[in-house]
Motif scaffolding. Structure first.
Motif, PDB file in Angstrom:
ATOM      1  N   LEU A  90      23.421  -6.587 -39.609  1.00  0.00           N
ATOM      2  CA  LEU A  90      23.755  -5.237 -39.275  1.00  0.00           C
ATOM      3  C   LEU A  90      24.480  -5.275 -38.057  1.00  0.00           C
ATOM      4  O   LEU A  90      23.971  -5.789 -36.837  1.00  0.00           O
ATOM      5  N   SER A  91      25.290  -4.012 -37.657  1.00  0.00           N
ATOM      6  CA  SER A  91      26.151  -3.866 -36.395  1.00  0.00           C
ATOM      7  C   SER A  91      25.150  -3.265 -35.664  1.00  0.00           C
ATOM      8  O   SER A  91      24.136  -2.432 -35.950  1.00  0.00           O
ATOM      9  N   GLU A  92      25.281  -3.085 -34.216  1.00  0.00           N
ATOM     10  CA  GLU A  92      24.605  -2.317 -33.395  1.00  0.00           C
ATOM     11  C   GLU A  92      24.423  -0.708 -33.857  1.00  0.00           C
ATOM     12  O   GLU A  92      23.143  -0.313 -33.676  1.00  0.00           O
ATOM     13  N   ARG A  93      25.293  -0.500 -34.103  1.00  0.00           N
ATOM     14  CA  ARG A  93      25.671   1.090 -34.598  1.00  0.00           C
ATOM     15  C   ARG A  93      24.703   1.299 -35.910  1.00  0.00           C
ATOM     16  O   ARG A  93      23.962   2.263 -36.115  1.00  0.00           O
ATOM     17  N   GLU A  94      24.966   0.406 -36.909  1.00  0.00           N
ATOM     18  CA  GLU A  94      24.104   0.387 -38.019  1.00  0.00           C
ATOM     19  C   GLU A  94      22.587   0.263 -37.768  1.00  0.00           C
ATOM     20  O   GLU A  94      21.676   0.884 -38.577  1.00  0.00           O
TER      21      GLU A  94
ATOM     22  N   HIS B  35      28.045   4.366 -42.434  1.00  0.00           N
ATOM     23  CA  HIS B  35      27.226   3.282 -41.966  1.00  0.00           C
ATOM     24  C   HIS B  35      26.017   3.328 -43.265  1.00  0.00           C
ATOM     25  O   HIS B  35      25.621   2.060 -43.012  1.00  0.00           O
TER      26      HIS B  35
ATOM     27  N   LYS C 271      24.239  -4.499 -46.924  1.00  0.00           N
ATOM     28  CA  LYS C 271      24.064  -5.688 -46.283  1.00  0.00           C
ATOM     29  C   LYS C 271      22.563  -6.025 -46.562  1.00  0.00           C
ATOM     30  O   LYS C 271      22.140  -6.998 -46.573  1.00  0.00           O
TER      31      LYS C 271
END
Length: 210
Positions: free
Chosen positions: A150-154, A184, A191
């Motif tokens: 996961l990205s920081e935003r996710e 998102h 993911k």
């Protein structure tokens, strides 16, 4: 969307009909005052979605939901109730309810519950989301390697999902558009290899993320 209202309080029934009828995408196709009536109307009218109370006479909303889902599994059911006991929430979701919303909440939350149910997701009112998810949290974290994808935003979005916030509420908190949040959320579910928001929240809780 064709909607059936199953509610025994005449004032609540009228209020729901008036509020939802304001939206051109919604058509109120019928109403019922008890669980047995709700089942019969569901079989006769085959609505797309049912707004269902739990505390109904003759047959409660949880039992009615179970019978409806067994016969008409494609109908989405949104529980709209004043019942907040953890056992009732779990029983309602286990019976096949797609969403659980508390009476007295804003119309926006009911609309969010309807939208989530329509999209095949599960919606829990923020008032009871933490109650249910905490019950699923084990005493020791279970690391999930997929969280690293996961990205920081996710991760920010996932933490707000755990708090029971709707897409609109998350968008307001993060100053993003609702469509961006939906993107998102889809990315998070892909993911984490889960089917809905509740499962994503459970992964976060079990991993000790929040």
């Amino acid at each position: 969307m064709r909607i059936l209202i199953v509610e025994d309080d005449p004032l609540m029934q009228l209020g729901l009909e008036q509020a939802l009828s304001e939206y051109p995408d919604f058509e109120i196709v019928g109403q019922a005052e008890d669980g047995y009536g709700g089942i019969q109307k569901a079989l006769d009218l085959k609505p797309d979605l049912i707004v269902m109370d739990i505390g109904l006479p003759r047959l409660d909303g949880i039992a009615a939901t179970k019978q409806i889902k067994e016969q008409l599994p494609d109908i989405h059911i949104v529980m709209l109730t004043s019942h907040t006991l953890q056992t009732e929430v779990v029983a309602a979701l286990s019976s096949g309810a797609d969403a659980y919303c508390i009476k007295g909440a804003s119309l926006e939350r009911l609309l969010a519950a309807i939208e989530a149910a329509k999209d095949g997701a599960t919606y829990l009112d923020p008032q009871i989301a933490r109650l249910v998810l905490d019950n699923l949290k084990p005493p020791t974290p279970e690391p999930n390697q997929n969280l690293a994808l996961l990205s920081e935003r996710e991760l920010e979005v996932l933490k707000l999902i755990v708090e029971g916030k709707s897409n609109n509420e998350i968008a307001e908190d993060l100053y993003l558009s609702t469509n961006t949040i939906k993107t998102h959320v889809r990315g998070i579910m892909n993911k984490l290899a889960v089917d809905d928001r509740v499962q994503a929240a459970v992964v976060a809780l079990r991993s000790g993320l929040v």
